[in-house]
Design a protein around this motif. Structure first.
Motif, PDB file in Angstrom:
ATOM      1  N   TRP A 228       0.849  -1.195   0.000  1.00 25.18           N
ATOM      2  CA  TRP A 228       0.000   0.000   0.000  1.00 25.18           C
ATOM      3  C   TRP A 228       0.880   1.239   0.000  1.00 25.18           C
ATOM      4  O   TRP A 228       2.076   1.160   0.306  1.00 25.18           O
ATOM      5  CB  TRP A 228      -0.986  -0.007   1.185  1.00 25.18           C
ATOM      6  N   LYS A 229       0.296   2.367  -0.341  1.00 25.84           N
ATOM      7  CA  LYS A 229       1.062   3.600  -0.473  1.00 25.84           C
ATOM      8  C   LYS A 229       0.191   4.798  -0.087  1.00 25.84           C
ATOM      9  O   LYS A 229      -1.029   4.751  -0.208  1.00 25.84           O
ATOM     10  CB  LYS A 229       1.609   3.756  -1.893  1.00 25.84           C
ATOM     11  N   LYS A 230       0.862   5.838   0.397  1.00 23.93           N
ATOM     12  CA  LYS A 230       0.143   7.041   0.810  1.00 23.93           C
ATOM     13  C   LYS A 230       1.105   8.224   0.788  1.00 23.93           C
ATOM     14  O   LYS A 230       2.279   8.097   1.150  1.00 23.93           O
ATOM     15  CB  LYS A 230      -0.451   6.860   2.209  1.00 23.93           C
ATOM     16  N   ASP A 232       0.779  11.280   2.545  1.00 23.07           N
ATOM     17  CA  ASP A 232       1.004  11.869   3.872  1.00 23.07           C
ATOM     18  C   ASP A 232       0.892  10.783   4.938  1.00 23.07           C
ATOM     19  O   ASP A 232      -0.202  10.267   5.198  1.00 23.07           O
ATOM     20  CB  ASP A 232      -0.015  12.979   4.151  1.00 23.07           C
ATOM     21  N   VAL A 233       2.044  10.455   5.538  1.00 22.38           N
ATOM     22  CA  VAL A 233       2.090   9.414   6.574  1.00 22.38           C
ATOM     23  C   VAL A 233       2.901   9.929   7.758  1.00 22.38           C
ATOM     24  O   VAL A 233       3.950  10.565   7.573  1.00 22.38           O
ATOM     25  CB  VAL A 233       2.728   8.107   6.042  1.00 22.38           C
ATOM     26  N   TYR A 244       5.224  10.405   0.912  1.00 20.28           N
ATOM     27  CA  TYR A 244       5.279   9.535  -0.260  1.00 20.28           C
ATOM     28  C   TYR A 244       5.765   8.134   0.109  1.00 20.28           C
ATOM     29  O   TYR A 244       6.692   7.587  -0.489  1.00 20.28           O
ATOM     30  CB  TYR A 244       6.172  10.164  -1.348  1.00 20.28           C
ATOM     31  N   TYR A 285       6.852   7.463  -7.243  1.00 21.36           N
ATOM     32  CA  TYR A 285       5.569   7.208  -6.575  1.00 21.36           C
ATOM     33  C   TYR A 285       4.433   7.147  -7.608  1.00 21.36           C
ATOM     34  O   TYR A 285       3.537   6.299  -7.510  1.00 21.36           O
ATOM     35  CB  TYR A 285       5.309   8.312  -5.554  1.00 21.36           C
TER      36      TYR A 285
END
Length: 298
Positions: A228-230, A232-233, A244, A285
């Motif tokens: 999974w990717k995001k 703002d973490v 990213y 990304y």
């Protein structure tokens, strides 16, 4: 006696006033014009001649007629020079191909070049003309053609024959080749060169410097996939930003690190793959969806 009588007469006349002497020719009395008030014309005063009243000129400037300016003869305008056409839609030949190649050098023509002046060439010329304020005709006149020549160079044989240039391969220092990275789309991460390389079918596209975890919290090695990717973490454990993020092994992710950008290799991550080039990371990304293969090796 006679003398006396004349003297008395003379006295009498003196008392009564002057007597007009007789005119010896006619015997009639004459009146002196110089002394007789009755016959002396009365001199009348001369009536001064009235001066003409000057006519007032109108004060309204608008109503005062003004002299019209003398018209100056306009110089004859030069006749426009005839437009010299170099190439036009429907033309064909090597000159068209060379012009397409030149337009391709400056981003106005896409695809393969050919000998035909068709719709693609016409639209490319129209866009070029519009950008420079020229008449937008789609016809390559002398002015348009000369501007294209001034902005480009002589096309090479490869450009004229649609031979695509071979992309330079990253050096061994930038990409430590692993055979598991040679098939498909792979994020290939080398601990020995501390680099991450985006590889498509065995061809490296671009590389970026990365940092790994310490001996106490090492970055795991092997073949993985993005789960999974995001964008703002925030780390749950360390409360630090992880922009990213692309997670590939549990809580370990590829992400941007401000600390790595500031301090370089004077430090380490908690197991993640830190990147300090934000621009390249954003590019990666957007190119690598969930499921993209990730290889971490020495």
């Amino acid at each position: 006696m006679t003398v006396i009588a004349l003297g008395a007469f003379a006295l009498s006349t003196a008392a009564c006033g002057p007597t007009t002497p007789a005119d010896p020719a006619t015997g009639s009395a004459t009146t002196s014009a110089a002394t007789s008030p009755a016959t002396t014309p009365t001199e009348r005063p001369t009536t001064p001649t009235a001066k003409p009243t000057p006519t007032k000129q109108p004060t309204n400037k608008a109503s005062t007629p003004t002299a019209k300016p003398t018209k100056t003869a306009k110089p004859s305008e030069p006749r426009p020079e005839p437009v010299v056409v170099i190439l036009r839609p429907g033309d064909s030949g090597p000159k068209v191909r060379a012009m397409q190649a030149r337009l391709k050098q400056i981003g106005w023509f896409s695809g393969d070049v050919s000998n035909n002046y068709g719709s693609r060439t016409t639209e490319a010329i129209r866009g070029f003309q519009r950008k420079r304020g020229f008449p937008v005709t789609g016809v390559t006149d002398e002015r348009t053609y000369n501007r294209i020549l001034s902005m480009t160079r002589m096309p090479t044989e490869d450009e004229l024959n649609n031979v695509k240039p071979v992309a330079p391969q990253p050096s061994a220092a930038a990409w430590d080749v692993d055979k598991r990275c040679l098939t498909g789309r792979v994020i290939c991460i080398s601990k020995s060169t501390r680099s991450l390389t985006w590889v498509i079918d065995g061809e490296a596209q671009y590389s970026m410097a990365v940092r790994f975890g310490s001996e106490a919290e090492p970055t795991r090695e092997g073949v993985f996939g993005i789960t999974w990717k995001k964008v703002d973490v925030i780390s749950n454990l360390y409360h630090t930003p992880m922009p990213y993020s692309m997670f590939f092994s549990g809580g370990q992710a590829i992400h941007y690190s401000g600390d790595f950008a500031r301090n370089g290799y004077n430090g380490s991550s908690h197991g993640c793959v830190n990147v300090r080039n934000m621009t390249l990371l954003k590019r990666l990304y957007n190119a690598a969806p969930v499921g993209t293969k990730v290889v971490v090796h020495w």
